[in-house]
Design an enzyme around this catalytic site. Structure first.
Site, PDB file in Angstrom:
ATOM      1  N   THR A  21       0.845  -1.207   0.000  1.00 49.84           N
ATOM      2  CA  THR A  21       0.000   0.000   0.000  1.00 49.84           C
ATOM      3  C   THR A  21       0.880   1.256   0.000  1.00 49.84           C
ATOM      4  O   THR A  21       0.526   2.257  -0.623  1.00 49.84           O
ATOM      5  CB  THR A  21      -0.983   0.042   1.198  1.00 49.84           C
ATOM      6  N   MET A  95      10.864  -6.913   4.223  1.00 51.82           N
ATOM      7  CA  MET A  95      11.070  -7.622   5.475  1.00 51.82           C
ATOM      8  C   MET A  95      12.458  -8.238   5.654  1.00 51.82           C
ATOM      9  O   MET A  95      12.679  -9.011   6.579  1.00 51.82           O
ATOM     10  CB  MET A  95       9.995  -8.706   5.654  1.00 51.82           C
ATOM     11  N   LYS A  96      13.362  -7.932   4.769  1.00 55.19           N
ATOM     12  CA  LYS A  96      14.725  -8.459   4.925  1.00 55.19           C
ATOM     13  C   LYS A  96      15.647  -7.341   5.424  1.00 55.19           C
ATOM     14  O   LYS A  96      15.443  -6.173   5.093  1.00 55.19           O
ATOM     15  CB  LYS A  96      15.252  -8.976   3.580  1.00 55.19           C
ATOM     16  N   ILE A  97      16.650  -7.755   6.197  1.00 54.30           N
ATOM     17  CA  ILE A  97      17.616  -6.759   6.681  1.00 54.30           C
ATOM     18  C   ILE A  97      18.788  -6.731   5.704  1.00 54.30           C
ATOM     19  O   ILE A  97      19.410  -7.761   5.427  1.00 54.30           O
ATOM     20  CB  ILE A  97      18.083  -7.109   8.103  1.00 54.30           C
ATOM     21  N   ASN A 112      13.586   4.296   4.658  1.00 48.85           N
ATOM     22  CA  ASN A 112      12.668   3.261   5.146  1.00 48.85           C
ATOM     23  C   ASN A 112      11.529   3.924   5.890  1.00 48.85           C
ATOM     24  O   ASN A 112      11.682   5.012   6.432  1.00 48.85           O
ATOM     25  CB  ASN A 112      13.409   2.305   6.094  1.00 48.85           C
ATOM     26  N   HIS A 114       8.887   3.064   9.042  1.00 50.29           N
ATOM     27  CA  HIS A 114       8.702   2.112  10.150  1.00 50.29           C
ATOM     28  C   HIS A 114       7.465   2.525  10.952  1.00 50.29           C
ATOM     29  O   HIS A 114       7.294   3.706  11.261  1.00 50.29           O
ATOM     30  CB  HIS A 114       9.956   2.114  11.031  1.00 50.29           C
TER      31      HIS A 114
END
Ligand code: GRF
Length: 192
Positions: A21, A95-97, A112, A114
């Site tokens: 979204t 969802m990956k670091i 990013n 959050h």
């Protein structure tokens, strides 16, 4: 980042893992007159991420990459970003670091979003933890990505009031609505 300012259009890649979204919202923003960005690519570590559907709908390149072998995945992703001359990376529910090495290659050019008021509630399951701790406020944060999780320089934040009736689901909905306002604002703050 400063080097990008003054460039007419900032070629941007959005990284997702899910619904997208925020991605859709950034696509719509990129179509507005005042937008400094053009979305050139959608990158996902999940082949079934719903957000990937927006690639076809809006005629944007997509790149799906399996992150099981992270080093290899990151090298391929960097090659893709360079090939497409991407200037800016926006993580939006990715969802990956990313490793230090990856970030070094795009230093100061990765943003990013959050769903908490950082530095509080870094990491996963923020809404559950916020409700459990009976916080009165939560919110969302757009920040630069550095090598520490959810710890880069904050660009903008928006506070959201939590009511007694809120649960993780209702709070997530309220905050997501604010995320959609905040991410474009943060991009404008940096580039305009
Ligand atoms: C958002 O809450 C974002 O803050 C977090 O992951 C969620 C992604 O939602 N990092 P969507 O895929 O953009 O709908």
């Amino acid at each position: 980042m400063k080097k990008l300012i003054g460039k007419n259009i900032i070629k941007t890649a959005i990284f997702i893992s899910g619904k997208g979204t925020n991605l859709l919202n950034l696509i719509k923003f990129s179509h507005t007159k005042r937008s400094p960005i053009k979305i050139e690519a959608i990158i996902s570590d999940k082949s079934k991420a719903k957000g990937l559907n927006f690639a076809k709908r809006y005629d944007i390149k997509k790149f799906v990459i399996n992150f099981k072998k992270k080093g290899l995945a990151e090298r391929k992703t960097l090659a893709f970003l360079y090939e497409n001359q991407i200037d800016l990376v926006c993580l939006a529910g990715f969802m990956k670091i990313l490793s230090k090495n990856f970030i070094k290659n795009y230093r100061g050019k990765i943003l990013n979003i959050h769903p908490s008021l950082l530095p509080k509630y870094k990491g996963l399951n923020t809404h559950e933890r916020v409700i459990k701790n009976k916080e009165k406020y939560s919110g969302c944060t757009v920040h630069f990505v550095n090598s520490k999780l959810d710890a880069g320089k904050i660009i903008l934040q928006k506070k959201v009031k939590i009511t007694k009736k809120d649960n993780p689901k209702t709070l997530s909905k309220k905050i997501l609505k604010q995320e959609h306002i905040l991410y474009p604002r943060a991009i404008k703050k940096i580039f305009l």
